[in-house]
Write a protein that holds these residues in place. Structure first.
Motif, PDB file in Angstrom:
ATOM      1  N   SER A  80     -10.102  12.081   8.054  1.00  0.00           N
ATOM      2  CA  SER A  80     -11.052  10.975   7.971  1.00  0.00           C
ATOM      3  C   SER A  80     -10.324   9.714   7.542  1.00  0.00           C
ATOM      4  N   LEU A  81     -10.749   8.585   8.074  1.00  0.00           N
ATOM      5  CA  LEU A  81     -10.109   7.320   7.744  1.00  0.00           C
ATOM      6  C   LEU A  81     -10.183   7.045   6.249  1.00  0.00           C
ATOM      7  N   ALA A  82     -11.322   7.329   5.629  1.00  0.00           N
ATOM      8  CA  ALA A  82     -11.494   7.071   4.192  1.00  0.00           C
ATOM      9  C   ALA A  82     -10.482   7.882   3.382  1.00  0.00           C
ATOM     10  N   TYR A  83     -10.262   9.140   3.780  1.00  0.00           N
ATOM     11  CA  TYR A  83      -9.301   9.982   3.063  1.00  0.00           C
ATOM     12  C   TYR A  83      -7.893   9.422   3.191  1.00  0.00           C
ATOM     13  N   TYR A  84      -7.492   9.054   4.407  1.00  0.00           N
ATOM     14  CA  TYR A  84      -6.144   8.546   4.614  1.00  0.00           C
ATOM     15  C   TYR A  84      -5.932   7.210   3.886  1.00  0.00           C
ATOM     16  N   GLN A  85      -6.945   6.364   3.882  1.00  0.00           N
ATOM     17  CA  GLN A  85      -6.838   5.101   3.152  1.00  0.00           C
ATOM     18  C   GLN A  85      -6.639   5.357   1.664  1.00  0.00           C
ATOM     19  N   GLN A  86      -7.403   6.312   1.136  1.00  0.00           N
ATOM     20  CA  GLN A  86      -7.298   6.653  -0.277  1.00  0.00           C
ATOM     21  C   GLN A  86      -5.918   7.233  -0.597  1.00  0.00           C
ATOM     22  N   LEU A  87      -5.416   8.116   0.276  1.00  0.00           N
ATOM     23  CA  LEU A  87      -4.131   8.770   0.040  1.00  0.00           C
ATOM     24  C   LEU A  87      -2.987   7.759   0.020  1.00  0.00           C
ATOM     25  N   PHE A  88      -2.938   6.897   1.028  1.00  0.00           N
ATOM     26  CA  PHE A  88      -1.840   5.934   1.089  1.00  0.00           C
ATOM     27  C   PHE A  88      -1.954   4.882  -0.005  1.00  0.00           C
ATOM     28  N   ALA A  89      -3.171   4.553  -0.399  1.00  0.00           N
ATOM     29  CA  ALA A  89      -3.351   3.632  -1.528  1.00  0.00           C
ATOM     30  C   ALA A  89      -2.869   4.274  -2.822  1.00  0.00           C
ATOM     31  N   GLN A  90      -3.147   5.570  -2.988  1.00  0.00           N
ATOM     32  CA  GLN A  90      -2.684   6.299  -4.171  1.00  0.00           C
ATOM     33  C   GLN A  90      -1.163   6.315  -4.230  1.00  0.00           C
ATOM     34  N   CYS A  91      -0.530   6.555  -3.094  1.00  0.00           N
ATOM     35  CA  CYS A  91       0.935   6.578  -3.043  1.00  0.00           C
ATOM     36  C   CYS A  91       1.506   5.200  -3.326  1.00  0.00           C
ATOM     37  N   SER A  92       0.901   4.168  -2.740  1.00  0.00           N
ATOM     38  CA  SER A  92       1.392   2.799  -2.956  1.00  0.00           C
ATOM     39  C   SER A  92       1.288   2.393  -4.422  1.00  0.00           C
ATOM     40  N   ARG A  93       0.195   2.792  -5.087  1.00  0.00           N
ATOM     41  CA  ARG A  93       0.045   2.487  -6.512  1.00  0.00           C
ATOM     42  C   ARG A  93       1.155   3.133  -7.322  1.00  0.00           C
ATOM     43  N   MET A  94       1.479   4.381  -6.996  1.00  0.00           N
ATOM     44  CA  MET A  94       2.534   5.072  -7.728  1.00  0.00           C
ATOM     45  C   MET A  94       3.884   4.391  -7.512  1.00  0.00           C
ATOM     46  N   MET A  95       4.166   3.990  -6.264  1.00  0.00           N
ATOM     47  CA  MET A  95       5.431   3.310  -5.983  1.00  0.00           C
ATOM     48  C   MET A  95       5.533   1.999  -6.763  1.00  0.00           C
ATOM     49  N   LEU A  96       4.433   1.266  -6.838  1.00  0.00           N
ATOM     50  CA  LEU A  96       4.434   0.002  -7.584  1.00  0.00           C
ATOM     51  C   LEU A  96       4.599   0.233  -9.084  1.00  0.00           C
ATOM     52  N   GLN A  97       4.107   1.369  -9.579  1.00  0.00           N
ATOM     53  CA  GLN A  97       4.328   1.690 -10.995  1.00  0.00           C
ATOM     54  C   GLN A  97       5.820   1.776 -11.297  1.00  0.00           C
ATOM     55  N   ILE A  98       6.593   2.338 -10.372  1.00  0.00           N
ATOM     56  CA  ILE A  98       8.043   2.442 -10.557  1.00  0.00           C
ATOM     57  C   ILE A  98       8.655   1.056 -10.699  1.00  0.00           C
ATOM     58  N   GLN A  99       8.248   0.152  -9.814  1.00  0.00           N
ATOM     59  CA  GLN A  99       8.790  -1.204  -9.862  1.00  0.00           C
ATOM     60  C   GLN A  99       8.395  -1.924 -11.139  1.00  0.00           C
ATOM     61  N   ARG A 100       7.186  -1.664 -11.630  1.00  0.00           N
ATOM     62  CA  ARG A 100       6.675  -2.381 -12.801  1.00  0.00           C
ATOM     63  C   ARG A 100       7.136  -1.786 -14.129  1.00  0.00           C
TER      64      ARG A 100
END
Length: 266
Positions: A80-100
């Motif tokens: 589902s589009l909603a699931y994939y949007q949520q998954l990639f957003a979750q991953c992007s947040r984690m990646m940004l935590q590393i940078q921050r």
């Protein structure tokens, strides 16, 4: 073995020096970034960020692979589009935590790093790879262009190098990754820990406050125009110069002695 007796999917160690190590611990799935793994990483990154005496974070992995990217079986089971949007957003947040994070993050890459696993390496501040490690953004092989992995990838390697990897899905060796700027150092597998430790030791010898300020401004100015970048960098250097660590460091240079920074270089 019951579920409660199973090893955690993410191991966390902290030594007396303030060096944190997070170890991806699902070797049977090649340490894929499942929803559970992303959540565990995010929670532990918050812990590292809150550690005022923390100095360095090393991200490592168990088994032969460093990280094979997202869990494709998990993704296919939720079409589902909603699931994939949520998954990639979750991953992007984690990646940004590393940078921050206020501390440097070192990827210890002992094996294959593909798709979001390659993204994880690219997102870290530094990376040390074993000679047998390989790197790829091969989502295109299953019809999925690695769009989110391309974000840090193109900030590590030249544009045409990144595009070739993304369009062909072909893997590069550790030596190629080093030549192209994706990793800092390449060593035999049995020397990997010693090489990571050399970087850690070098960082620990420097003041934490200056490193935290420097890391923050580095990523800020990279995303701005050159005039704004110089303004931002100048302001940061002025603030850094007013800090006690720089005052002591400059005075020590003038007096031709080693700087006497406080424990941890705070």
């Amino acid at each position: 073995m019951s579920m409660s007796e199973q090893e955690p999917i993410l191991l966390h160690q902290r030594d007396a020096r303030g060096v944190h190590t997070l170890t991806l611990n699902t070797p049977k799935t090649f340490n894929a970034l499942s929803e559970a793994m992303l959540a565990a990483l995010s929670a532990k990154l918050d812990e590292v960020a809150a550690d005022e005496a923390g100095r360095v974070l090393v991200i490592a992995a168990a088994g032969k692979a460093f990280c094979a990217g997202h869990n494709l079986k998990e993704m296919r089971a939720n079409p589902s589009l909603a699931y994939y949007q949520q998954l990639f957003a979750q991953c992007s947040r984690m990646m940004l935590q590393i940078q921050r994070l206020p501390v440097p993050v070192i990827a210890r890459v002992q094996g294959l790093a593909t798709a979001a696993g390659c993204q994880l390496v690219a997102q870290c501040d530094l990376a040390v790879a074993a000679e047998e490690a390989r790197f790829g953004v091969n989502g295109i092989d299953v019809g999925l262009f690695c769009a989110t992995p391309s974000v840090p990838l193109v900030r590590n390697v030249p544009t045409k190098v990144a595009m070739e990897m993304l369009l062909t899905g072909e893997f590069i060796s550790a030596r190629e990754a080093h030549a192209r700027g994706l990793v800092n150092r390449v060593v035999p597998l049995d020397a990997l820990d010693a090489e990571v430790e050399r970087l850690v030791t070098s960082i620990l010898a420097k003041p934490r406050a200056a490193i935290a300020m420097g890391k923050a401004v580095f990523y800020q100015h990279r995303e701005t125009g050159i005039e704004a970048a110089y303004q931002l960098a100048g302001q940061t250097m002025a603030c850094n110069m007013m800090h006690e660590v720089a005052q002591e460091g400059v005075q020590a240079f003038i007096e031709k002695r080693a700087p006497a920074w406080r424990q941890g270089g705070a």
